[in-house]
Design a protein around this motif. Structure first.
Motif, mmCIF file in Angstrom:
data_model
loop_
_atom_site.group_PDB
_atom_site.id
_atom_site.type_symbol
_atom_site.label_atom_id
_atom_site.label_comp_id
_atom_site.label_asym_id
_atom_site.label_seq_id
_atom_site.Cartn_x
_atom_site.Cartn_y
_atom_site.Cartn_z
ATOM 1 N N SER A 108 0.748 -1.198 -0.126
ATOM 2 C CA SER A 108 -0.095 -0.083 0.295
ATOM 3 C C SER A 108 0.869 1.326 0.027
ATOM 4 O O SER A 108 2.136 1.308 0.223
ATOM 5 C CB SER A 108 -0.919 0.012 1.181
ATOM 6 N N MET A 109 0.253 2.384 -0.416
ATOM 7 C CA MET A 109 1.034 3.619 -0.306
ATOM 8 C C MET A 109 0.086 4.760 -0.413
ATOM 9 O O MET A 109 -1.183 4.688 -0.748
ATOM 10 C CB MET A 109 1.729 3.702 -1.524
ATOM 11 N N ASN A 110 0.353 5.832 0.125
ATOM 12 C CA ASN A 110 -0.633 7.210 0.064
ATOM 13 C C ASN A 110 0.475 8.237 -0.464
ATOM 14 O O ASN A 110 1.565 8.353 -0.422
ATOM 15 C CB ASN A 110 -0.855 7.473 1.687
ATOM 16 N N LEU A 111 -0.351 8.937 -1.489
ATOM 17 C CA LEU A 111 0.140 9.890 -2.433
ATOM 18 C C LEU A 111 -0.636 11.101 -2.082
ATOM 19 O O LEU A 111 -1.704 11.088 -1.709
ATOM 20 C CB LEU A 111 0.180 9.530 -3.842
ATOM 21 N N GLN A 112 0.142 12.238 -1.741
ATOM 22 C CA GLN A 112 -0.324 13.704 -1.760
ATOM 23 C C GLN A 112 -0.136 14.747 -2.822
ATOM 24 O O GLN A 112 0.894 14.586 -3.218
ATOM 25 C CB GLN A 112 -0.325 14.175 -0.546
ATOM 26 N N LYS A 113 -0.986 15.432 -3.202
ATOM 27 C CA LYS A 113 -0.720 16.470 -3.924
ATOM 28 C C LYS A 113 -1.279 17.783 -3.273
ATOM 29 O O LYS A 113 -2.277 17.699 -2.650
ATOM 30 C CB LYS A 113 -1.777 16.595 -5.328
ATOM 31 N N VAL A 114 -0.791 18.846 -3.461
ATOM 32 C CA VAL A 114 -1.063 20.083 -2.855
ATOM 33 C C VAL A 114 -1.265 21.083 -3.807
ATOM 34 O O VAL A 114 -0.201 21.358 -4.744
ATOM 35 C CB VAL A 114 -0.029 20.423 -1.683
ATOM 36 N N VAL A 115 -2.345 21.889 -3.642
ATOM 37 C CA VAL A 115 -2.512 22.911 -4.550
ATOM 38 C C VAL A 115 -3.156 24.069 -3.768
ATOM 39 O O VAL A 115 -3.819 23.884 -2.988
ATOM 40 C CB VAL A 115 -3.837 22.723 -5.447
ATOM 41 N N PHE A 116 -2.470 25.412 -4.344
ATOM 42 C CA PHE A 116 -2.914 26.734 -3.637
ATOM 43 C C PHE A 116 -3.970 27.211 -4.392
ATOM 44 O O PHE A 116 -3.780 27.240 -5.690
ATOM 45 C CB PHE A 116 -1.707 27.276 -3.112
ATOM 46 N N PHE A 117 -4.750 27.901 -3.941
ATOM 47 C CA PHE A 117 -5.721 28.669 -4.718
ATOM 48 C C PHE A 117 -6.311 30.022 -4.056
ATOM 49 O O PHE A 117 -6.445 29.893 -2.684
ATOM 50 C CB PHE A 117 -6.892 27.746 -5.447
ATOM 51 N N ASP A 118 -6.765 30.953 -4.746
ATOM 52 C CA ASP A 118 -7.483 32.030 -4.059
ATOM 53 C C ASP A 118 -8.900 31.838 -4.100
ATOM 54 O O ASP A 118 -9.618 31.158 -5.195
ATOM 55 C CB ASP A 118 -7.053 33.409 -4.957
ATOM 56 N N SER A 119 -9.510 32.434 -2.985
ATOM 57 C CA SER A 119 -11.051 32.390 -2.914
ATOM 58 C C SER A 119 -11.617 33.314 -2.010
ATOM 59 O O SER A 119 -10.920 34.128 -1.737
ATOM 60 C CB SER A 119 -11.326 30.937 -2.208
ATOM 61 N N THR A 120 -12.980 33.411 -1.861
ATOM 62 C CA THR A 120 -13.455 34.260 -0.802
ATOM 63 C C THR A 120 -14.290 33.829 0.203
ATOM 64 O O THR A 120 -15.035 32.793 0.002
ATOM 65 C CB THR A 120 -14.297 35.474 -1.459
ATOM 66 N N ILE A 121 -14.039 34.128 1.406
ATOM 67 C CA ILE A 121 -15.081 33.756 2.536
ATOM 68 C C ILE A 121 -15.442 34.896 3.243
ATOM 69 O O ILE A 121 -14.621 35.801 3.567
ATOM 70 C CB ILE A 121 -14.119 32.922 3.699
ATOM 71 N N ALA A 122 -16.962 35.247 3.454
ATOM 72 C CA ALA A 122 -17.312 36.113 3.951
ATOM 73 C C ALA A 122 -16.902 37.523 3.314
ATOM 74 O O ALA A 122 -16.630 38.214 4.046
ATOM 75 C CB ALA A 122 -16.985 36.024 5.519
ATOM 76 N N GLY A 123 -17.016 37.700 2.063
ATOM 77 C CA GLY A 123 -16.571 38.664 1.349
ATOM 78 C C GLY A 123 -15.015 39.004 1.224
ATOM 79 O O GLY A 123 -14.709 39.972 0.782
ATOM 80 N N LYS A 124 -14.328 38.024 1.892
ATOM 81 C CA LYS A 124 -12.911 38.670 1.991
ATOM 82 C C LYS A 124 -12.040 37.642 1.198
ATOM 83 O O LYS A 124 -12.132 36.242 1.030
ATOM 84 C CB LYS A 124 -12.318 38.539 3.262
#
Length: 138
Positions: A108-124
């Motif tokens: 077995s193995m676990n692989l991870q991908k990490v992605v950064f992105f911009d969004s808005t939370i409560a208008g910020k």
């Protein structure tokens, strides 16, 4: 898993597609890989015991036990722990699998991908991190 300032704000699991659930592959020392689908087993590596339990046993990886065996390749970068599996046989292809290994075992193995992105939370405007973990097991 979606994180903001390393605090989880969302998490959701997804099932494998039917094709992903059928995929079996074996890494070779020469950086090639052999792959096939579970439906192509002539002699299954799983049996059912008298009490209904599933027992796994090995089968030789050859055309006597598996109808179609395809060839691909794999790469590894030990500096950043990235593995990439490329299923590009001209006869039968699957989308590749890529990620940083966070757990590596013999079956077995676990692989991870990490992605950064911009969004808005409560208008910020906020910057969020998405962590996708893929669990592979035999």
């Amino acid at each position: 898993q979606i994180l903001r300032i390393n605090i989880e704000i969302s998490s959701k699991g997804y099932r494998y597609t039917p094709n992903q659930a059928q995929l079996v592959f074996q890494l070779q020392r020469d950086m090639s890989l052999r792959y096939w689908v579970k439906n192509d087993y002539i002699n299954s590596p799983s049996d059912t015991s008298l009490d209904g339990a599933i027992m796994k046993h090995g089968v030789t990886i050859d055309n006597n036990n598996i109808r179609n065996i395809y060839m691909g390749r794999w790469t590894v970068n030990f500096d950043d722990s990235t593995l990439k599996f490329i299923f590009d046989d001209g006869k039968f292809s699957f989308p590749g699998i890529e990620g940083k290994y966070v757990e590596l075992g013999s079956t077995s193995m676990n692989l991870q991908k990490v992605v950064f992105f911009d969004s808005t939370i409560a208008g910020k405007n906020v910057n969020l991190k998405k962590v996708i973990t893929t669990y592979l097991t035999h």
